[in-house]
Design a protein around this motif. Structure first.
Motif, PDB file in Angstrom:
ATOM      1  N   SER A 249       4.345 -10.825   9.962  1.00 11.56           N
ATOM      2  CA  SER A 249       4.879  -9.525   9.544  1.00 11.56           C
ATOM      3  C   SER A 249       4.749  -8.476  10.647  1.00 11.56           C
ATOM      4  CB  SER A 249       4.144  -9.028   8.295  1.00 11.56           C
ATOM      5  OG  SER A 249       4.659  -7.772   7.881  1.00 11.56           O
ATOM      6  N   THR A 250       5.784  -7.650  10.764  1.00 10.19           N
ATOM      7  CA  THR A 250       5.709  -6.447  11.588  1.00 10.19           C
ATOM      8  C   THR A 250       5.569  -5.199  10.723  1.00 10.19           C
ATOM      9  OG1 THR A 250       8.129  -6.528  11.694  1.00 10.19           O
ATOM     10  CG2 THR A 250       6.933  -7.277  13.643  1.00 10.19           C
ATOM     11  N   SER A 251       5.200  -5.384   9.462  1.00 10.89           N
ATOM     12  CA  SER A 251       4.951  -4.242   8.579  1.00 10.89           C
ATOM     13  C   SER A 251       3.480  -3.873   8.651  1.00 10.89           C
ATOM     14  CB  SER A 251       5.321  -4.583   7.136  1.00 10.89           C
ATOM     15  OG  SER A 251       5.045  -3.510   6.273  1.00 10.89           O
ATOM     16  N   VAL A 252       3.207  -2.573   8.667  1.00  8.72           N
ATOM     17  CA  VAL A 252       1.819  -2.115   8.678  1.00  8.72           C
ATOM     18  C   VAL A 252       1.220  -2.353   7.297  1.00  8.72           C
ATOM     19  CG1 VAL A 252       0.293  -0.160   9.082  1.00  8.72           C
ATOM     20  CG2 VAL A 252       2.414  -0.376  10.390  1.00  8.72           C
ATOM     21  N   SER A 253       0.087  -3.020   7.239  1.00  8.57           N
ATOM     22  CA  SER A 253      -0.564  -3.312   5.971  1.00  8.57           C
ATOM     23  C   SER A 253      -0.978  -2.026   5.263  1.00  8.57           C
ATOM     24  CB  SER A 253      -1.799  -4.181   6.215  1.00  8.57           C
ATOM     25  OG  SER A 253      -2.635  -4.213   5.083  1.00  8.57           O
ATOM     26  N   GLN A 254      -0.903  -2.036   3.934  1.00  9.08           N
ATOM     27  CA  GLN A 254      -1.366  -0.877   3.171  1.00  9.08           C
ATOM     28  C   GLN A 254      -2.866  -0.632   3.376  1.00  9.08           C
ATOM     29  OE1 GLN A 254       0.618   1.320   1.662  1.00  9.08           O
ATOM     30  NE2 GLN A 254       2.227   0.060   2.560  1.00  9.08           N
ATOM     31  N   ALA A 255      -3.589  -1.670   3.744  1.00  9.27           N
ATOM     32  CA  ALA A 255      -5.005  -1.496   4.061  1.00  9.27           C
ATOM     33  C   ALA A 255      -5.195  -0.590   5.268  1.00  9.27           C
ATOM     34  CB  ALA A 255      -5.652  -2.854   4.323  1.00  9.27           C
ATOM     35  N   ASP A 256      -4.184  -0.510   6.130  1.00  6.99           N
ATOM     36  CA  ASP A 256      -4.222   0.375   7.292  1.00  6.99           C
ATOM     37  C   ASP A 256      -3.487   1.685   7.027  1.00  6.99           C
ATOM     38  OD1 ASP A 256      -5.599  -1.512   8.867  1.00  6.99           O
ATOM     39  OD2 ASP A 256      -3.721  -2.556   9.287  1.00  6.99           O
ATOM     40  N   GLU A 257      -2.345   1.604   6.321  1.00  2.75           N
ATOM     41  CA  GLU A 257      -1.501   2.788   6.160  1.00  2.75           C
ATOM     42  C   GLU A 257      -2.076   3.809   5.187  1.00  2.75           C
ATOM     43  OE1 GLU A 257       3.021   4.120   4.926  1.00  2.75           O
ATOM     44  OE2 GLU A 257       2.642   2.200   5.883  1.00  2.75           O
ATOM     45  N   GLN A 258      -2.561   3.379   4.036  1.00  2.00           N
ATOM     46  CA  GLN A 258      -2.993   4.349   3.027  1.00  2.00           C
ATOM     47  C   GLN A 258      -4.210   5.180   3.462  1.00  2.00           C
ATOM     48  OE1 GLN A 258      -1.165   5.338   0.635  1.00  2.00           O
ATOM     49  NE2 GLN A 258       0.366   3.758   1.054  1.00  2.00           N
TER      50      GLN A 258
ATOM     51  N   HIS B  70       2.142   6.696  -8.691  1.00  2.00           N
ATOM     52  CA  HIS B  70       2.468   5.490  -7.921  1.00  2.00           C
ATOM     53  C   HIS B  70       3.412   4.590  -8.708  1.00  2.00           C
ATOM     54  CE1 HIS B  70      -0.062   2.750 -10.367  1.00  2.00           C
ATOM     55  NE2 HIS B  70      -0.793   3.844 -10.563  1.00  2.00           N
ATOM     56  N   LEU B  71       4.239   3.879  -7.984  1.00  2.00           N
ATOM     57  CA  LEU B  71       5.041   2.832  -8.602  1.00  2.00           C
ATOM     58  C   LEU B  71       4.110   1.806  -9.235  1.00  2.00           C
ATOM     59  CD1 LEU B  71       7.877   2.161  -6.019  1.00  2.00           C
ATOM     60  CD2 LEU B  71       8.216   2.460  -8.480  1.00  2.00           C
ATOM     61  N   ASN B  72       4.417   1.424 -10.450  1.00  3.72           N
ATOM     62  CA  ASN B  72       3.566   0.467 -11.147  1.00  3.72           C
ATOM     63  C   ASN B  72       4.017  -0.961 -10.830  1.00  3.72           C
ATOM     64  OD1 ASN B  72       1.467  -0.333 -12.718  1.00  3.72           O
ATOM     65  ND2 ASN B  72       2.494  -0.015 -14.674  1.00  3.72           N
ATOM     66  N   THR B  73       3.943  -1.268  -9.550  1.00  4.21           N
ATOM     67  CA  THR B  73       4.222  -2.604  -9.038  1.00  4.21           C
ATOM     68  C   THR B  73       2.988  -3.077  -8.295  1.00  4.21           C
ATOM     69  OG1 THR B  73       5.058  -1.749  -6.940  1.00  4.21           O
ATOM     70  CG2 THR B  73       6.674  -2.057  -8.721  1.00  4.21           C
ATOM     71  N   ASP B  74       2.983  -4.323  -7.885  1.00  2.81           N
ATOM     72  CA  ASP B  74       1.839  -4.832  -7.129  1.00  2.81           C
ATOM     73  C   ASP B  74       1.643  -4.007  -5.857  1.00  2.81           C
ATOM     74  OD1 ASP B  74      -0.293  -6.630  -6.661  1.00  2.81           O
ATOM     75  OD2 ASP B  74       0.960  -7.780  -5.296  1.00  2.81           O
ATOM     76  N   TRP B  75       2.768  -3.715  -5.164  1.00  6.45           N
ATOM     77  CA  TRP B  75       2.691  -2.874  -3.958  1.00  6.45           C
ATOM     78  C   TRP B  75       2.117  -1.498  -4.290  1.00  6.45           C
ATOM     79  CZ3 TRP B  75       5.342   1.794  -3.211  1.00  6.45           C
ATOM     80  CH2 TRP B  75       5.197   2.377  -1.940  1.00  6.45           C
ATOM     81  N   GLY B  76       2.627  -0.863  -5.353  1.00  5.62           N
ATOM     82  CA  GLY B  76       2.191   0.475  -5.705  1.00  5.62           C
ATOM     83  C   GLY B  76       0.729   0.529  -6.118  1.00  5.62           C
ATOM     84  N   ARG B  77       0.304  -0.449  -6.912  1.00  5.17           N
ATOM     85  CA  ARG B  77      -1.097  -0.458  -7.361  1.00  5.17           C
ATOM     86  C   ARG B  77      -2.051  -0.739  -6.198  1.00  5.17           C
ATOM     87  NH1 ARG B  77       1.602  -3.128 -11.575  1.00  5.17           N
ATOM     88  NH2 ARG B  77       1.065  -5.165 -10.703  1.00  5.17           N
ATOM     89  N   THR B  78      -1.646  -1.666  -5.323  1.00  2.00           N
ATOM     90  CA  THR B  78      -2.486  -1.967  -4.160  1.00  2.00           C
ATOM     91  C   THR B  78      -2.589  -0.746  -3.250  1.00  2.00           C
ATOM     92  OG1 THR B  78      -1.848  -4.298  -4.248  1.00  2.00           O
ATOM     93  CG2 THR B  78      -2.761  -3.500  -2.173  1.00  2.00           C
TER      94      THR B  78
END
Length: 385
Positions: A148-157, A177-185
């Motif tokens: 992946s070239t996406s920045v992980s939410q562990a880094d971005e948030q 937050h969006l109530n999706t796996d991405w949003g909750r994480t």
């Protein structure tokens, strides 16, 4: 068989193997057939606009790649299958792609849940799944064929939390937050970081992607009396929330995740998104030559249209795909190995992009702290809202 005969046989086998490898490289270079990538992403459904933005970024990169001679003289192209960013569709597409020997690398899906549902299929088949917008930290844990070239939410948030709490001085926050796996994480990483920085979380509220009336949620937010509102949203729902927040009398500072960063956020939000703060990986006023080349090429190709971050993600992804295929050829396993070898690929989001082999993500994403002023994104000047 004598020792001499055995040595002769071994030498002959090695020579045949070397000739075969050389022949494969020659065939790869001389073949007139295009090199085919598979793309799984949304062209219809609630996230359709992102698929359109992907294609714009892909096609600009491909114009430049072909103009520079392609991949060892061969054309690079892609087959885009519409998943609607639905995990059920992404799984069906994965089954189709892995069984098609022409496809050497897969890009997508748009959302991490849709990609991660399909990951076991790509891993078992040995086809790289290049999730270039998949920020869920578990995406690349699906196997050694997930990159992946996406920045992980562990880094971005935590970057967004630092902007809100440390830089803007917000101490009591409401998180939508969006109530999706991405949003909750993303929410969890943001909340944990904000607390570490000394903020109180007054309330968190999830919502579904199709939701259009946020007023009852925003009344609960108002009653919690926060001094800041955090949006972990995409640009369409983020703009709508900002509009309705102002309508119910919420005048607090709004900070939003980088996923809202788009000219469409300004268009849809209007005056309601004035003074909204956004942390982002891409900003067009960045003077780096990679950024300015991308913007100039995009405007020329698309009649003056301003690119946004998702155009840039797709543009970078296609250029990275070309770089690894140049190393790995058309062998799927060799392409996986090429991700460990590729270095300093010019990119809009990362500058010189190189993968961290342990995480299978690119290191060193750029970060810009923006604010909406006079209907435009601008670098935040440190002045209070």
């Amino acid at each position: 068989m004598s020792n001499i005969d055995r040595r002769t046989l071994v030498k002959g086998s090695l020579a045949a193997m070397m000739a075969g490898a050389a022949g494969s490289r020659t065939a790869f270079a001389q073949s007139a057939e295009p090199i085919l990538l598979g793309v799984s992403g949304p062209l219809t459904g609630p996230n359709a606009q992102y698929g359109t933005q992907w294609k714009q970024g892909f096609d600009l990169a491909l114009d430049e790649i072909q103009a520079a001679g392609g991949i060892n003289g061969r054309k690079l192209t892609y087959n885009f299958e519409d998943s609607q960013s639905d995990p059920r569709q992404s799984v069906a597409i994965a089954q189709k792609f892995v069984s098609d020997p022409r496809i050497v690398l897969e890009l997508g899906d748009f959302s991490s849940p849709a990609s991660m549902a399909a990951s076991p299929i790509y891993q078992r088949a040995g086809l790289v799944q290049f999730g270039f917008t998949n920020s869920h930290p578990d995406f690349t844990k699906g196997g050694d064929f997930m990159w992946s070239t996406s920045v992980s939410q562990a880094d971005e948030q935590p970057l967004l939390a630092s902007y809100a709490v440390r830089r803007l001085g917000l101490k009591k926050l409401a998180v939508l937050h969006l109530n999706t796996d991405w949003g909750r994480t993303s929410r969890d990483y943001f909340v944990n970081a904000a607390k570490e920085y000394g903020a109180e979380i007054a309330v968190t509220e999830g919502y579904i992607a199709e939701e259009r009336d946020f007023r009852s949620t925003l009344v609960r937010v108002r009653d919690a009396n926060p001094d800041g509102l955090i949006l972990i949203s995409y640009y369409s729902d983020g703009a709508l929330i900002a509009r309705q927040a102002r309508q119910v009398g919420l005048k607090q500072v709004i900070c939003a995740a980088s996923s809202v960063y788009s000219p469409k956020f300004l268009e849809l939000g209007g005056e309601a998104v004035e003074e909204v703060h956004v942390g982002t990986r891409y900003f067009p006023e960045d003077p780096r030559p990679e950024v300015q080349k991308f913007i100039a090429g995009f405007k020329k190709k698309y009649n003056g249209l301003e690119p946004d971050a998702f155009n840039a993600y797709a543009y970078d992804a296609m250029n990275m795909a070309a770089a690894v295929v140049k190393i790995g050829g058309t062998d799927r396993r060799a392409i996986r190995d090429a991700f460990t070898k590729v270095k300093d690929v010019p990119s809009v989001i990362f500058g010189a992009a190189t993968f961290d082999v342990a995480t299978r993500r690119v290191k060193g994403a750029m970060n810009a702290e923006l604010v909406v002023r006079k209907g435009q994104f601008a670098l935040w000047d440190g002045k209070p809202t």
